[in-house]
Write a protein that holds these residues in place. Sequence first.
Motif, PDB file in Angstrom:
ATOM      1  N   TYR A  56      -7.521  21.274  13.744  1.00 20.62           N
ATOM      2  CA  TYR A  56      -8.283  21.545  12.669  1.00 20.62           C
ATOM      3  C   TYR A  56      -9.965  21.070  13.242  1.00 20.62           C
ATOM      4  N   TRP A  63      -9.305  25.948  10.807  1.00 18.15           N
ATOM      5  CA  TRP A  63      -8.020  25.831  11.423  1.00 18.15           C
ATOM      6  C   TRP A  63      -7.713  26.597  12.636  1.00 18.15           C
TER       7      TRP A  63
ATOM      8  N   ARG B 714      -8.806  19.893   3.188  1.00 19.17           N
ATOM      9  CA  ARG B 714      -8.354  20.456   4.598  1.00 19.17           C
ATOM     10  C   ARG B 714      -7.055  21.220   4.463  1.00 19.17           C
ATOM     11  N   GLN B 717      -7.271  24.475   2.855  1.00 21.17           N
ATOM     12  CA  GLN B 717      -7.628  25.697   3.717  1.00 21.17           C
ATOM     13  C   GLN B 717      -6.488  26.261   4.733  1.00 21.17           C
ATOM     14  N   ARG B 718      -5.669  25.307   4.968  1.00 20.64           N
ATOM     15  CA  ARG B 718      -4.781  26.018   5.613  1.00 20.64           C
ATOM     16  C   ARG B 718      -3.586  26.853   4.838  1.00 20.64           C
ATOM     17  N   TRP B 719      -3.261  26.217   3.559  1.00 24.75           N
ATOM     18  CA  TRP B 719      -2.504  26.808   2.749  1.00 24.75           C
ATOM     19  C   TRP B 719      -3.133  28.344   2.261  1.00 24.75           C
ATOM     20  N   LEU B 721      -4.741  30.222   4.393  1.00 23.85           N
ATOM     21  CA  LEU B 721      -4.358  30.997   5.619  1.00 23.85           C
ATOM     22  C   LEU B 721      -3.068  31.383   5.480  1.00 23.85           C
ATOM     23  N   LEU B 722      -2.190  30.607   5.242  1.00 23.25           N
ATOM     24  CA  LEU B 722      -0.740  30.776   5.286  1.00 23.25           C
ATOM     25  C   LEU B 722      -0.231  31.701   4.164  1.00 23.25           C
ATOM     26  N   GLU B 724      -1.834  33.848   2.543  1.00 18.73           N
ATOM     27  CA  GLU B 724      -2.586  35.162   2.689  1.00 18.73           C
ATOM     28  C   GLU B 724      -2.910  35.779   1.692  1.00 18.73           C
TER      29      GLU B 724
END
Lengths: 88, 970
Positions: A56, A63, B714, B717-719, B721-722, B724
């Motif tokens: 990140y 990311w 943070r 933000q990744r979740w 992406l995952l 969708e």
Amino acid sequence: MKIIHCPINGPRPLQEFHFGGQVREMPVGSQVSDAEWADYVFNRSGEPGIQSEWWYHTPSGTWFIAERDCQSDECIRTYLYGGRESDA
Amino acid sequence: MLNRLPECDGEWIDRSQSVRFRFEGKTHEGFLGDVLSSALWANGVRLLGRSFKYHRPRGIYSLAGHDVNAMVEDGERTNLRGDLLPIDPELDVRAVNTAGSLERDWLRITDHFGRFMPVGFYYKAFHTPRLLFSFYEKQIRKIAGLGRVNPKGHSPHSAKDYAFCDFVTVGGGPAGLAGAIAAAEQGLKVLLIEEHPHLGGSFLWQHARDEAASRQLKDLLSRANMLENLTIRCGTQVAGWYADHWLALVDGERLTKLRATCTLVATGCFEQPAVFGNNDLPGVMLSSAARRLIYLYRVRPFERAVVLVGNREGYGVALDLLQAGVHVVAVVDLRATGEQSDLAESVASAGIEIFKHHTVYEAVASRDKKSVAGAILCPLNEHGGPESIGRVKLSCDGIVMSVGWTPASGIAYQAGVRFGYDERVEQLVPESEVDRVFVAGRAAGIFDLESQLQDGRRAGLAAAAACGRFEGEIPERPVHTGPPPSHPYPIIPHPDKKNFVDLDEDLHLADFKNAHQEGFDNIELIKRFTTVGMGPTQGKLSNFNAIRILSRLNGATINETGSTVSRPFHQPVSMAKLAGRRFHPMRRTPLHSQHLALSANMIHAGSWLRPEYYKIDESSRADCILSEAENVRSGVGVIDLSTLGKLHFYGPDAARFLEQIYTGTFSDQRVGRLRYALGCDEQGIIIEDGVVARLSEHHFYVTATSSGAAGFYRDLQRWALLFEMDVTLVNETGHLAAINLAGPKAREVLRSLSDLALDDAAFPYLGVRQGHVAGADALLMRIGFVGELGYEIHIPAGTASHVWQKILEAGRELEIRPFGIEAQRLLRLEKGHLIVGQDTDALTHPYEADLSWAIKVDKPFFVGSRSLQILAARPLTRQLVGLALPQPSKVPLPEECHLIIENGEIAGRITSVAHRTTLGQPIAMAFVTPEMARPGREVTIRVAGGKLLVATVVPMPFYDPENSRQKVAD
């Protein structure tokens, strides 16, 4: 200090990044046993070699995925999740 | 200064400035440019320090910064190396590690017990009986040690800075200069680092008699000075090489973090000593040290010298000594072949006797045992060992060793270069260069001056090519021709005298033989058992001889024996340099100046500076905190909550996204309403809690904990992406300020400032509204933050001060007061609200914290759901409960983290505690075992001083269990 290539911002010092762990597929909870789920949650591979990792870039909130040789600590390539590869 | 030689070109001393300084209480005189050791030697002082273990007298050995037996301290600074320390009129130093004085160190007696103190002796002798070890340890530390740290000493602040270049050259000798110039001439931005005060390296002392070489050096220096893109930093050490050409440079003032594209290691070699009897006496020194004395400091090193050689170089040294007015008694050549060259002829024709295939067997000590008075020579047998016949004793006051070199390879090693043994030069050489890291000159086994210059040029052009600035042909790396510059085994055992291998740690040859006999037959093991190479020079003058000794003991080659790893730092770096200035960036809320104006006591809370409480004259901290809390309960208070995480979620999938992040449901949440939100990680551990406000069908506004907000965002933000999903996150943590107005009179204060209808029907408990407060765009949430009627007002940061002041003005008649985070913690503890990270730890799941009501298990998935399913089926191992504590008495009240004891075992711990509350009753939150977690159960807490205190489990919340106060109607 290591330099990592952010797919959006290019080469930046390690200090600007946060490590997000190995890229792993989350199993569908209803389809796995308690033991299989626990294995997913708690166990990580320590195998030397190239592994895909989440990184990140903190200042820009990006990311991305880095393929890194965790034995030589060498980044092979970096790319956005499901997306674009960095130039380097 | 009886030993000072006449002026010569290239000397480092400034004869126009004489300097008086003090050493061991006596005044001496030297010149500006002298180091302590050279100035003392010029005055005939040869006893410069005592050794680490045996307190043997020691003098100059390398004069290259590795003389760790000539270390001094001045009361402020300690372990200063005499061969690096410039003299100045303020200098007043004493030798370290002496009892009494350097001259009459009574600890020298340890030398006579040497044979009772082999290596490993401490481990074996002092561990029984166990009780006495701490006594022995203190005594050993007194005897075996270096300088004393003055805890009251003044530590100057040193700066850190950053530098960038295309090409950094480590070492300003022939190869380094040639490399830096070649690269700079191709347009690279070059930084040339030299550890000594002047450029030139071996030019200055190894080739000092060679006029052509002197001209070459002058030419190189003038070319270097003309190149604007070549920066020279002398008096600077490279402390370490880190990933991707990140180098730590240290000079007298600062630590520089350098980022380079290419690195040239042109660090040269460390000259290696020979091992023979009494080879540590003051007067025994490396040939490079004698040459440095002669050419850099213009000091005649001895009156009469014996030169022990194992290479061609040594013959040149003999001629240098001769020219400096030293009577060279003999050249003793270890090699059976001797030397066939012009140099040998010059030596012979000067009338110096050459002893071929001989060794210096023993340095003979003077009567006071503090210097060399002679040398015993001995012929060698066919295996290179000493013959027992034909020994000769010569009178001399100096023994010079010129037997070989080992590359200064530390920086290259750290940069990934691997070295292997090359019998053509009898030293380690780089096996190959790695990506953009070059090794040139003597560090690469190249000893001929012309070849060194060519090798440096090669590296400079290769770097230019790597930077895309050079496309021509890169010269070949030169190869060494002629006899090897190092002797393969300059180690001659002497059965009766100490033959030192490591002068840092006082290790002699017998120590290695003993260690080997005990089974330490591997280089890494023998290093740790004998401690070779673990002293202040890190084995710069000893590791390689140790490897040679072990190879021979094992009957193995040098490559089979291997070597130990070189890690930063290459040279010691002072703690002050590493620490630098304190630099802890802190975040301030938009209301920071308001808090200061109200006499807030600001404290660090995570990355923020927040008011702990607001000081009132004469009142104690505890009184201030309690009165702030009481004012909230009885009237109205206001607190700055700008540190909360403030996130917007937009999009058709926003509700579904939140349901996958948090444990609760949000798709059925009505617009204009709030819900509590609890977040877990994949293990089902509580990581976050906050409030979710639905502002429209596709728009949610969420608050997150102050300390967790950055990390939580943070993760989100990744979740995003995952999963969708069609959801957009906007983090407004820094853009918005938040003020909580709480207390029974809160509505009254707000009414005069807002255009919103505030009655219970229009703005009920757990409602969210958008409107204006004191003219500012505001989002208001009615929540029971501290268990009273309360409004959390979110406003643009720029309006925060204005709104804050208006609120204080509007509430003046109602005696509004600001409250800090201590009062907030007290009020929330009274309401039984847990703080994530305070009342929960890295293993706390919602079932332990009585939060199962917040988990909606009928959802198909949320982060942590599968783990919670497993945890829910298991019996609890602990539970978070409320405790009523007794009133303060002789037994002190518990503090956070004090343990709960049941039947002599740990059964839990206090997580939060308040000694004074608005309830008049001390309370705490604690983890206890499930058996103990029922109201009325007594628990025992071990408090300060080991005393035990009995408390009672009570239901939470402690205050207003029906929550009637926060739901209050008009």
